[in-house]
Scaffold this motif. Structure first.
Motif, PDB file in Angstrom:
ATOM      1  N   VAL A 204       0.709  -1.129  -0.167  1.00 26.60           N
ATOM      2  CA  VAL A 204       0.094  -0.054   0.009  1.00 26.60           C
ATOM      3  C   VAL A 204       0.890   1.274  -0.118  1.00 26.60           C
ATOM      4  CG1 VAL A 204      -0.358  -0.188   2.636  1.00 26.60           C
ATOM      5  CG2 VAL A 204      -1.873   1.426   1.314  1.00 26.60           C
ATOM      6  N   ARG A 205       0.646   1.961  -0.895  1.00 29.91           N
ATOM      7  CA  ARG A 205       1.337   3.369  -0.869  1.00 29.91           C
ATOM      8  C   ARG A 205       0.511   4.390  -0.206  1.00 29.91           C
ATOM      9  NH1 ARG A 205       2.001   6.288  -5.056  1.00 29.91           N
ATOM     10  NH2 ARG A 205       0.426   5.335  -6.615  1.00 29.91           N
ATOM     11  N   MET A 206       1.131   5.042   0.759  1.00 28.32           N
ATOM     12  CA  MET A 206       0.470   5.662   1.826  1.00 28.32           C
ATOM     13  C   MET A 206       0.622   7.165   1.472  1.00 28.32           C
ATOM     14  SD  MET A 206      -1.512   5.498   4.654  1.00 28.32           S
ATOM     15  CE  MET A 206      -2.564   6.969   4.516  1.00 28.32           C
ATOM     16  N   ARG A 207      -0.459   8.070   1.052  1.00 27.77           N
ATOM     17  CA  ARG A 207      -0.058   9.349   1.070  1.00 27.77           C
ATOM     18  C   ARG A 207      -0.852  10.050   2.156  1.00 27.77           C
ATOM     19  NH1 ARG A 207      -1.224  13.047  -4.614  1.00 27.77           N
ATOM     20  NH2 ARG A 207      -0.452  15.096  -3.740  1.00 27.77           N
ATOM     21  N   LEU A 208      -0.125  11.179   2.559  1.00 27.74           N
ATOM     22  CA  LEU A 208      -0.813  11.876   3.788  1.00 27.74           C
ATOM     23  C   LEU A 208      -0.898  13.314   3.600  1.00 27.74           C
ATOM     24  CD1 LEU A 208       1.100  10.248   6.806  1.00 27.74           C
ATOM     25  CD2 LEU A 208      -1.378  10.024   6.364  1.00 27.74           C
ATOM     26  N   LEU A 209      -2.193  13.849   3.799  1.00 25.85           N
ATOM     27  CA  LEU A 209      -2.660  15.188   3.486  1.00 25.85           C
ATOM     28  C   LEU A 209      -2.520  16.018   4.886  1.00 25.85           C
ATOM     29  CD1 LEU A 209      -5.509  14.905   1.007  1.00 25.85           C
ATOM     30  CD2 LEU A 209      -3.177  15.187   0.511  1.00 25.85           C
ATOM     31  N   ASP A 210      -2.109  17.109   4.837  1.00 21.71           N
ATOM     32  CA  ASP A 210      -2.190  17.996   6.033  1.00 21.71           C
ATOM     33  C   ASP A 210      -3.614  17.931   6.485  1.00 21.71           C
ATOM     34  OD1 ASP A 210      -2.851  20.545   7.763  1.00 21.71           O
ATOM     35  OD2 ASP A 210      -0.632  20.142   7.858  1.00 21.71           O
ATOM     36  N   GLU A 211      -3.961  17.787   7.732  1.00 24.91           N
ATOM     37  CA  GLU A 211      -5.187  17.805   8.200  1.00 24.91           C
ATOM     38  C   GLU A 211      -6.261  19.236   7.808  1.00 24.91           C
ATOM     39  OE1 GLU A 211      -8.991  16.331   9.760  1.00 24.91           O
ATOM     40  OE2 GLU A 211      -6.787  15.300   9.832  1.00 24.91           O
ATOM     41  N   ASP A 212      -5.471  20.276   7.693  1.00 22.54           N
ATOM     42  CA  ASP A 212      -5.958  21.427   7.283  1.00 22.54           C
ATOM     43  C   ASP A 212      -5.828  21.818   6.131  1.00 22.54           C
ATOM     44  OD1 ASP A 212      -6.754  22.000  10.114  1.00 22.54           O
ATOM     45  OD2 ASP A 212      -5.007  23.041  10.699  1.00 22.54           O
ATOM     46  N   THR A 213      -5.737  20.886   5.173  1.00 25.92           N
ATOM     47  CA  THR A 213      -5.708  21.214   3.491  1.00 25.92           C
ATOM     48  C   THR A 213      -7.170  21.902   3.267  1.00 25.92           C
ATOM     49  OG1 THR A 213      -4.137  19.582   3.133  1.00 25.92           O
ATOM     50  CG2 THR A 213      -5.572  20.182   1.306  1.00 25.92           C
ATOM     51  N   SER A 214      -7.089  22.811   2.362  1.00 22.47           N
ATOM     52  CA  SER A 214      -8.433  23.210   1.912  1.00 22.47           C
ATOM     53  C   SER A 214      -9.165  22.376   1.056  1.00 22.47           C
ATOM     54  CB  SER A 214      -8.123  24.851   1.415  1.00 22.47           C
ATOM     55  OG  SER A 214      -7.666  24.221  -0.072  1.00 22.47           O
ATOM     56  N   PRO A 215     -10.516  22.610   1.242  1.00 24.14           N
ATOM     57  CA  PRO A 215     -11.425  21.628   0.302  1.00 24.14           C
ATOM     58  C   PRO A 215     -10.826  21.738  -1.204  1.00 24.14           C
ATOM     59  CG  PRO A 215     -12.889  22.729   2.199  1.00 24.14           C
ATOM     60  CD  PRO A 215     -11.247  23.338   2.290  1.00 24.14           C
ATOM     61  N   ALA A 216     -10.580  22.899  -1.473  1.00 26.81           N
ATOM     62  CA  ALA A 216     -10.352  23.107  -3.129  1.00 26.81           C
ATOM     63  C   ALA A 216      -8.944  22.406  -3.158  1.00 26.81           C
ATOM     64  CB  ALA A 216     -10.244  24.556  -3.441  1.00 26.81           C
ATOM     65  N   ALA A 217      -8.024  22.315  -2.601  1.00 16.69           N
ATOM     66  CA  ALA A 217      -6.856  21.785  -2.750  1.00 16.69           C
ATOM     67  C   ALA A 217      -6.940  20.185  -2.609  1.00 16.69           C
ATOM     68  CB  ALA A 217      -5.616  22.433  -1.554  1.00 16.69           C
ATOM     69  N   ALA A 218      -7.725  19.785  -1.423  1.00 15.84           N
ATOM     70  CA  ALA A 218      -7.871  18.401  -1.416  1.00 15.84           C
ATOM     71  C   ALA A 218      -8.618  17.775  -2.760  1.00 15.84           C
ATOM     72  CB  ALA A 218      -8.709  18.173  -0.142  1.00 15.84           C
ATOM     73  N   ARG A 219      -9.566  18.581  -3.145  1.00 19.71           N
ATOM     74  CA  ARG A 219     -10.398  18.057  -4.492  1.00 19.71           C
ATOM     75  C   ARG A 219      -9.428  17.901  -5.534  1.00 19.71           C
ATOM     76  NH1 ARG A 219     -14.753  20.983  -2.193  1.00 19.71           N
ATOM     77  NH2 ARG A 219     -14.174  22.812  -3.424  1.00 19.71           N
ATOM     78  N   GLN A 220      -8.509  18.996  -5.623  1.00 17.94           N
ATOM     79  CA  GLN A 220      -7.375  18.892  -6.553  1.00 17.94           C
ATOM     80  C   GLN A 220      -6.643  17.660  -6.534  1.00 17.94           C
ATOM     81  OE1 GLN A 220      -8.710  21.016  -9.049  1.00 17.94           O
ATOM     82  NE2 GLN A 220      -6.704  20.629  -9.507  1.00 17.94           N
ATOM     83  N   VAL A 221      -6.196  17.183  -5.256  1.00 20.93           N
ATOM     84  CA  VAL A 221      -5.421  15.824  -5.217  1.00 20.93           C
ATOM     85  C   VAL A 221      -6.357  14.786  -5.980  1.00 20.93           C
ATOM     86  CG1 VAL A 221      -4.549  14.176  -3.522  1.00 20.93           C
ATOM     87  CG2 VAL A 221      -4.263  16.702  -3.165  1.00 20.93           C
ATOM     88  N   GLY A 222      -7.556  14.792  -5.623  1.00 26.24           N
ATOM     89  CA  GLY A 222      -8.334  13.621  -6.166  1.00 26.24           C
ATOM     90  C   GLY A 222      -8.467  13.809  -7.995  1.00 26.24           C
ATOM     91  N   VAL A 223      -8.282  15.173  -8.244  1.00 25.75           N
ATOM     92  CA  VAL A 223      -8.327  15.106  -9.580  1.00 25.75           C
ATOM     93  C   VAL A 223      -7.226  14.640 -10.136  1.00 25.75           C
ATOM     94  CG1 VAL A 223      -8.400  17.042 -11.547  1.00 25.75           C
ATOM     95  CG2 VAL A 223      -9.985  17.202  -9.616  1.00 25.75           C
ATOM     96  N   GLY A 224      -5.906  14.729  -9.543  1.00 25.99           N
ATOM     97  CA  GLY A 224      -4.769  14.317 -10.081  1.00 25.99           C
ATOM     98  C   GLY A 224      -4.810  12.659 -10.196  1.00 25.99           C
ATOM     99  N   LEU A 225      -5.626  12.113  -9.019  1.00 27.69           N
ATOM    100  CA  LEU A 225      -5.515  10.822  -9.098  1.00 27.69           C
ATOM    101  C   LEU A 225      -6.366  10.342 -10.073  1.00 27.69           C
ATOM    102  CD1 LEU A 225      -6.141  10.045  -5.400  1.00 27.69           C
ATOM    103  CD2 LEU A 225      -4.000   9.736  -6.385  1.00 27.69           C
ATOM    104  N   SER A 226      -7.289  11.001 -10.542  1.00 21.71           N
ATOM    105  CA  SER A 226      -8.283  10.567 -11.408  1.00 21.71           C
ATOM    106  C   SER A 226      -7.383  10.633 -13.159  1.00 21.71           C
ATOM    107  CB  SER A 226      -9.345  11.361 -11.567  1.00 21.71           C
ATOM    108  OG  SER A 226      -9.292  12.677 -12.165  1.00 21.71           O
ATOM    109  N   ASN A 227      -6.375  11.365 -12.978  1.00 24.08           N
ATOM    110  CA  ASN A 227      -5.693  11.523 -14.124  1.00 24.08           C
ATOM    111  C   ASN A 227      -4.399  10.381 -14.484  1.00 24.08           C
ATOM    112  OD1 ASN A 227      -7.401  13.498 -15.253  1.00 24.08           O
ATOM    113  ND2 ASN A 227      -6.260  14.943 -14.146  1.00 24.08           N
ATOM    114  N   ARG A 228      -4.417   9.538 -13.230  1.00 24.53           N
ATOM    115  CA  ARG A 228      -3.100   8.724 -13.185  1.00 24.53           C
ATOM    116  C   ARG A 228      -3.255   7.821 -14.559  1.00 24.53           C
ATOM    117  NH1 ARG A 228      -2.830   5.137  -8.268  1.00 24.53           N
ATOM    118  NH2 ARG A 228      -1.143   4.593  -9.183  1.00 24.53           N
ATOM    119  N   SER A 229      -2.169   7.645 -15.339  1.00 28.04           N
ATOM    120  CA  SER A 229      -2.380   6.689 -16.511  1.00 28.04           C
ATOM    121  C   SER A 229      -2.285   5.433 -16.251  1.00 28.04           C
ATOM    122  CB  SER A 229      -0.692   6.814 -17.365  1.00 28.04           C
ATOM    123  OG  SER A 229       0.095   6.684 -16.446  1.00 28.04           O
TER     124      SER A 229
END
Length: 242
Positions: free
Chosen positions: A111-136
């Motif tokens: 398992v590859r573990m990625r940790l976000l800061d607990e206070d990451t803004s909602p917009a920045a957090a969603r962008q992390v997910g967008v990046g995951l959706s674009n994985r090849s």
């Protein structure tokens, strides 16, 4: 390509060795979590995991190993098969410990573990997910998301705690793409004791950026000890051949 997601809480009580006495509520939660984790292994032996922490952020080494000794019992875990367990001297954050423990029980190789800061803004957090959706890549893979709360729930709820927090999490996990998970802001999550809010909103970004439909199943939702524990499995619908 992420094709299945398991959303699980991260209480140490999931680990039987850490419980003083057997409680049926804990056993029920543990069974639901293992069922969801096993659903990930059905699609891939290698997972990606998202969680939050206030001290550590970024992706951990896949060779990371640690122990629940800080929670009272030296139960060793690792993020990958073959990683050194006997010399586990890393102080891994709780999401990584739970991810490693679930990986071993569900039979995943790593398992590859990625940790976000607990206070990451909602917009920045969603962008992390967008990046995951674009994985090849076309190979299906599994995503483990670790979050729980609210921590002052029901009869344990304190004055000033947003009453909607539990409903937002429960309803948002039951229906992928509903937008409910995005409605919880940083301050509300902090006041209500939701942990992992940014990881949940990264999940929302992932699904929102995907053209495919997702179906969800809320396997477990309860607050047996004044903490909301929700377990859900989301599966990406197969696309018809073009």
């Amino acid at each position: 390509m992420i094709s299945r997601v398991a959303v699980l809480p991260q209480p140490p009580l999931l680990v039987p060795e850490l419980t003083v006495r057997s409680r049926p509520e804990a056993a029920e939660l543990r069974a639901a979590c293992l069922r969801a984790a096993s659903a990930l292994t059905e699609v891939s032996a290698d997972w990606l995991a998202l969680g939050t922490d206030r001290r550590v952020s970024g992706e951990l080494s896949p060779r990371s190993a640690g122990s629940f000794a800080g929670f009272g019992v030296d139960v060793a875990v690792s993020l990958q098969d073959g990683a050194g367990r006997g010399g586990a001297d890393e102080e891994l954050p709780l999401p990584a410990l739970i991810a490693g423990w679930l990986r071993e029980r569900a039979g995943a190789a790593g398992v590859r573990m990625r940790l976000l800061d607990e206070d990451t803004s909602p917009a920045a957090a969603r962008q992390v997910g967008v990046g995951l959706s674009n994985r090849s890549g076309d190979e299906p893979s599994g995503l483990l998301v670790l979050a729980d709360g609210p921590r002052r729930f029901g009869e344990h709820e304190r004055e000033g705690t947003p009453e909607s927090a539990a409903e937002l999490l429960r309803d948002g996990l039951a229906v992928p793409g509903s937008g409910k998970l995005d409605e919880l802001d940083v301050d509300s999550a902090r006041r209500s004791g939701v942990v992992g809010r940014a990881a949940l909103q990264a999940l929302s970004g992932l699904v929102g950026a995907d053209d495919a439909a997702w179906r969800g199943e809320l396997i477990h939702s309860a607050a047996p000890f004044g903490v909301g524990y929700h377990v859900a499995v989301w599966t990406r619908a197969e696309q018809p051949p073009r």
